[in-house]
Motif scaffolding. Structure first.
Motif, PDB file in Angstrom:
ATOM      1  N   GLY A 132       0.799  -1.217   0.000  1.00  0.00           N
ATOM      2  CA  GLY A 132       0.000   0.000   0.000  1.00  0.00           C
ATOM      3  C   GLY A 132       0.833   1.269   0.000  1.00  0.00           C
ATOM      4  N   TYR A 133       0.149   2.355   0.349  1.00  0.00           N
ATOM      5  CA  TYR A 133       0.778   3.671   0.319  1.00  0.00           C
ATOM      6  C   TYR A 133       1.157   4.186   1.707  1.00  0.00           C
ATOM      7  N   ASP A 134       1.019   3.359   2.741  1.00  0.00           N
ATOM      8  CA  ASP A 134       1.211   3.849   4.102  1.00  0.00           C
ATOM      9  C   ASP A 134       2.589   4.472   4.310  1.00  0.00           C
ATOM     10  N   ASN A 135       3.628   3.783   3.883  1.00  0.00           N
ATOM     11  CA  ASN A 135       4.988   4.275   4.127  1.00  0.00           C
ATOM     12  C   ASN A 135       5.258   5.593   3.418  1.00  0.00           C
ATOM     13  N   ILE A 136       4.873   5.691   2.169  1.00  0.00           N
ATOM     14  CA  ILE A 136       5.156   6.914   1.428  1.00  0.00           C
ATOM     15  C   ILE A 136       4.286   8.066   1.914  1.00  0.00           C
ATOM     16  N   VAL A 137       3.045   7.774   2.346  1.00  0.00           N
ATOM     17  CA  VAL A 137       2.172   8.837   2.858  1.00  0.00           C
ATOM     18  C   VAL A 137       2.746   9.440   4.131  1.00  0.00           C
ATOM     19  N   VAL A 138       3.255   8.583   5.030  1.00  0.00           N
ATOM     20  CA  VAL A 138       3.838   9.086   6.279  1.00  0.00           C
ATOM     21  C   VAL A 138       5.136   9.841   6.005  1.00  0.00           C
ATOM     22  N   ALA A 139       5.953   9.317   5.097  1.00  0.00           N
ATOM     23  CA  ALA A 139       7.260   9.930   4.837  1.00  0.00           C
ATOM     24  C   ALA A 139       7.169  11.169   3.963  1.00  0.00           C
ATOM     25  N   ALA A 140       6.129  11.297   3.143  1.00  0.00           N
ATOM     26  CA  ALA A 140       6.048  12.364   2.139  1.00  0.00           C
ATOM     27  C   ALA A 140       6.186  13.773   2.710  1.00  0.00           C
ATOM     28  N   PRO A 141       5.511  14.135   3.811  1.00  0.00           N
ATOM     29  CA  PRO A 141       5.678  15.507   4.312  1.00  0.00           C
ATOM     30  C   PRO A 141       7.121  15.828   4.690  1.00  0.00           C
ATOM     31  N   PHE A 142       7.810  14.879   5.300  1.00  0.00           N
ATOM     32  CA  PHE A 142       9.198  15.105   5.693  1.00  0.00           C
ATOM     33  C   PHE A 142      10.112  15.172   4.469  1.00  0.00           C
ATOM     34  N   LEU A 143       9.827  14.337   3.476  1.00  0.00           N
ATOM     35  CA  LEU A 143      10.601  14.389   2.236  1.00  0.00           C
ATOM     36  C   LEU A 143      10.391  15.728   1.536  1.00  0.00           C
ATOM     37  N   ALA A 144       9.155  16.233   1.560  1.00  0.00           N
ATOM     38  CA  ALA A 144       8.862  17.511   0.902  1.00  0.00           C
ATOM     39  C   ALA A 144       9.597  18.665   1.594  1.00  0.00           C
ATOM     40  N   ILE A 145       9.582  18.680   2.921  1.00  0.00           N
ATOM     41  CA  ILE A 145      10.295  19.732   3.650  1.00  0.00           C
ATOM     42  C   ILE A 145      11.791  19.639   3.394  1.00  0.00           C
ATOM     43  N   GLY A 146      12.333  18.422   3.442  1.00  0.00           N
ATOM     44  CA  GLY A 146      13.749  18.240   3.165  1.00  0.00           C
ATOM     45  C   GLY A 146      14.120  18.672   1.765  1.00  0.00           C
ATOM     46  N   LEU A 147      13.237  18.411   0.786  1.00  0.00           N
ATOM     47  CA  LEU A 147      13.482  18.818  -0.595  1.00  0.00           C
ATOM     48  C   LEU A 147      13.508  20.337  -0.725  1.00  0.00           C
ATOM     49  N   VAL A 148      12.580  21.004  -0.080  1.00  0.00           N
ATOM     50  CA  VAL A 148      12.543  22.481  -0.134  1.00  0.00           C
ATOM     51  C   VAL A 148      13.801  23.075   0.493  1.00  0.00           C
ATOM     52  N   LEU A 149      14.197  22.548   1.644  1.00  0.00           N
ATOM     53  CA  LEU A 149      15.420  23.045   2.298  1.00  0.00           C
ATOM     54  C   LEU A 149      16.647  22.798   1.429  1.00  0.00           C
ATOM     55  N   ALA A 150      16.680  21.655   0.762  1.00  0.00           N
ATOM     56  CA  ALA A 150      17.816  21.350  -0.118  1.00  0.00           C
ATOM     57  C   ALA A 150      17.899  22.350  -1.261  1.00  0.00           C
ATOM     58  N   ILE A 151      16.764  22.672  -1.859  1.00  0.00           N
ATOM     59  CA  ILE A 151      16.749  23.638  -2.967  1.00  0.00           C
ATOM     60  C   ILE A 151      17.197  25.008  -2.494  1.00  0.00           C
ATOM     61  N   VAL A 152      16.758  25.388  -1.287  1.00  0.00           N
ATOM     62  CA  VAL A 152      17.165  26.676  -0.728  1.00  0.00           C
ATOM     63  C   VAL A 152      18.679  26.738  -0.515  1.00  0.00           C
ATOM     64  N   ALA A 153      19.269  25.601  -0.149  1.00  0.00           N
ATOM     65  CA  ALA A 153      20.698  25.582   0.201  1.00  0.00           C
ATOM     66  C   ALA A 153      21.619  25.494  -1.008  1.00  0.00           C
ATOM     67  N   THR A 154      21.098  25.194  -2.185  1.00  0.00           N
ATOM     68  CA  THR A 154      21.991  24.953  -3.323  1.00  0.00           C
ATOM     69  C   THR A 154      22.784  26.184  -3.739  1.00  0.00           C
ATOM     70  N   ARG A 155      22.170  27.370  -3.743  1.00  0.00           N
ATOM     71  CA  ARG A 155      22.899  28.568  -4.173  1.00  0.00           C
ATOM     72  C   ARG A 155      24.072  28.893  -3.254  1.00  0.00           C
ATOM     73  N   PRO A 156      23.877  29.002  -1.924  1.00  0.00           N
ATOM     74  CA  PRO A 156      25.051  29.264  -1.070  1.00  0.00           C
ATOM     75  C   PRO A 156      26.078  28.136  -1.073  1.00  0.00           C
ATOM     76  N   LEU A 157      25.657  26.910  -1.379  1.00  0.00           N
ATOM     77  CA  LEU A 157      26.625  25.807  -1.459  1.00  0.00           C
ATOM     78  C   LEU A 157      27.619  26.031  -2.594  1.00  0.00           C
ATOM     79  N   ASN A 158      27.207  26.733  -3.658  1.00  0.00           N
ATOM     80  CA  ASN A 158      28.148  27.071  -4.722  1.00  0.00           C
ATOM     81  C   ASN A 158      29.284  27.931  -4.187  1.00  0.00           C
TER      82      ASN A 158
END
Length: 352
Positions: A209-235
Motif C-alpha cells: 500500500g501507500y502507508d509508508n510513502i504517505v507518512v514519509a512524504a511531508p518530511f521528504l517535501a520539507i527536506g526537498l525544499v530546504l535542499a533547494i534553498v541551500a543549493t545557491r550558497p553551497l556554490n
C-alpha cells in the motif's frame, strides 16, 4: 558573485566543468534524464514476477477496471514505484548535499553512517517499545540520523587538522559497522518481533500500500525544499569558507539547513524503505560529470537520476531471482561497492 570568483568556480578540469558548457546543454541533459525516468517508471510497473504489457499498464493508469492485471498494477506495482521514486530522490539529494557541504567525494548517507544511525534507532523503537508502524518509529529514524551525523563528524575531527574526506569516511564506516553489529544482536534476541521487518532490514520497496510513502512524504517535501534553498550558497561554500563569507554567504545558516535537510531526507527514506546505500554516492558524481559543479543543476539532475538508479536496481532484483526477488538494498550494494573503490583510488579524492 564577481568575475574573479566565477573564474575560480569554473576550474579548468573535466570534473568541475562537465560535459555541458552552457545552460542550454545542461537543460538538454536534464530533459534526457526526465525521459529515462518516465521509461523506468513504466518499466517498474510492468516488470515483475508476472510481466504486464505496457498498453495494459497505461490502460490501468487511465482507465482502471477490475481485471487481475489492473489490480496488480494499482494495488502493488504503483505503490512500490511511487515509494521508489520518493526514496530515490531523498537518498540521491542527501548525498549531493553532503558531498557539497563537506567537499568530500566519498560522502553518502550510507557511507557516513547516517542511514545506519536511523536504522539502529528504528530497531530500538521496534525492540524496546514495540513500535511496528512507520508513523511511530519514523521519529526514531530522525533522531538516529542526526546523532550519527554528529558522532561521525566529531570522530573525524579528532586530532590535528580538520575532518578530511578520508577520515570522515573511515569514521562513518566504523560507526556503521558497530551499529550494524549491535542491531543484529538485538534482532537475534527477539527474532519473532523483527521477523516482519527482515525485508526492511535489507532495504526494500515491498511495503504494501501507500502507508509508508504517505507518512514519509511531508518530511521528504520539507527536506526537498530546504535542499533547494541551500543549493545557491553551497556554490559559494565550494570555493572555501573565507571566499564564501566574502561573497556574502551565511555559512552557519547554510550548514544548519543542509544538516536538517539531510536528516529529514535520509531519516524518512530509511524509515520507509530500510537502509539503502550508495545511491547518494554515485548519482551526484554522474550529475557533476555531465553538467559541472553548479549545485543547482547537480540537485536538479540528481532528483531525476536517483530514482532511475534505485528503480532500475529494484527491477533487476525482481528479474534475477524469479519467481522470488532480490532486495533492492542488496542490488545497490553490489553496484556501489566497486564505485566506492574506484573513487577512493583516485588522486583527487581529497575534495571537490
Amino acid at each position: 558573485m564577481t568575475d574573479a570568483a566565477r573564474d575560480v568556480a569554473a576550474r579548468e578540469d573535466d570534473e568541475r566543468v562537465g560535459l555541458a558548457a552552457t545552460n542550454a546543454q545542461r537543460g538538454f541533459w536534464l530533459l534526457i534524464a526526465i525521459g529515462v525516468l518516465v521509461f523506468v517508471l513504466l518499466a517498474s510497473i510492468a516488470i515483475g514476477s508476472k510481466d504486464i504489457p505496457l498498453p495494459t499498464v497505461i490502460d490501468a493508469l487511465f482507465n482502471y477496471n477490475d481485471s487481475d492485471d489492473h489490480a496488480i498494477i494499482m494495488a502493488l506495482r504503483v505503490p512500490r514505484t511511487v515509494l521508489g521514486l520518493g526514496v530515490g530522490i531523498a537518498l540521491g539529494l542527501s548525498g549531493a548535499l553532503i558531498q557539497a557541504l563537506t567537499r568530500n567525494p566519498l560522502a553518502d548517507p550510507g557511507i557516513l553512517g547516517v542511514n545506519a544511525g536511523a536504522s539502529f534507532f528504528v530497531t530500538l523503537a521496534v525492540g524496546l517499545f514495540g513500535f511496528t508502524s512507520i508513523s511511530s518509529y519514523i521519529w526514531f529514524a530522525f533522531l538516529g540520523a542526526i546523532l550519527a551525523t554528529v558522532l561521525v563528524y566529531a570522530i573525524g575531527s579528532v586530532g590535528r587538522g580538520a575532518a578530511t574526506p578520508i577520515r570522515l569516511t573511515l569514521a562513518g564506516v566504523a560507526i556503521s559497522a558497530v551499529l550494524s553489529g549491535v542491531q543484529s544482536g538485538l534482532e537475534l534476541l527477539n527474532p519473532a518481533t523483527f521477523d516482519a521487518m527482515r525485508f526492511w532490514r535489507a532495504g526494500s520497496l515491498t511495503a504494501p500500500g501507500y502507508d509508508n510513502i504517505v507518512v514519509a512524504a511531508p518530511f521528504l517535501a520539507i527536506g526537498l525544499v530546504l535542499a533547494i534553498v541551500a543549493t545557491r550558497p553551497l556554490n559559494a561554500i565550494a570555493l572555501g569558507d573565507d571566499l564564501a563569507a566574502s561573497l556574502g554567504a551565511n555559512i552557519t545558516r547554510t550548514r544548519v539547513t543542509v544538516v536538517i535537510s539531510v536528516t529529514l531526507l535520509a531519516g524518512a527514506a530509511t524509515a520507509a524503505a530500510g537502509p539503502i546505500v550508495f545511491i547518494g554516492l554515485m548519482i551526484p558524481h554522474i550529475a557533476r560529470w555531465l553538467i559541472g559543479a553548479d549545485q543547482r543543476w547537480i540537485a536538479a539532475l540528481t532528483i531525476v537520476l536517483s530514482p532511475v538508479l534505485l528503480l532500475s536496481a529494484d527491477i533487476i532484483g525482481r528479474v534475477v531471482m524469479r519467481p522470488g526477488e532480490l532486495q533492492v538494498g542488496i542490488v545497490t550494494a553490489f553496484v556501489g561497492a566497486p564505485v566506492l573503490i574506484l573513487l577512493a583510488r583516485r588522486r583527487k579524492v581529497s575534495g571537490l
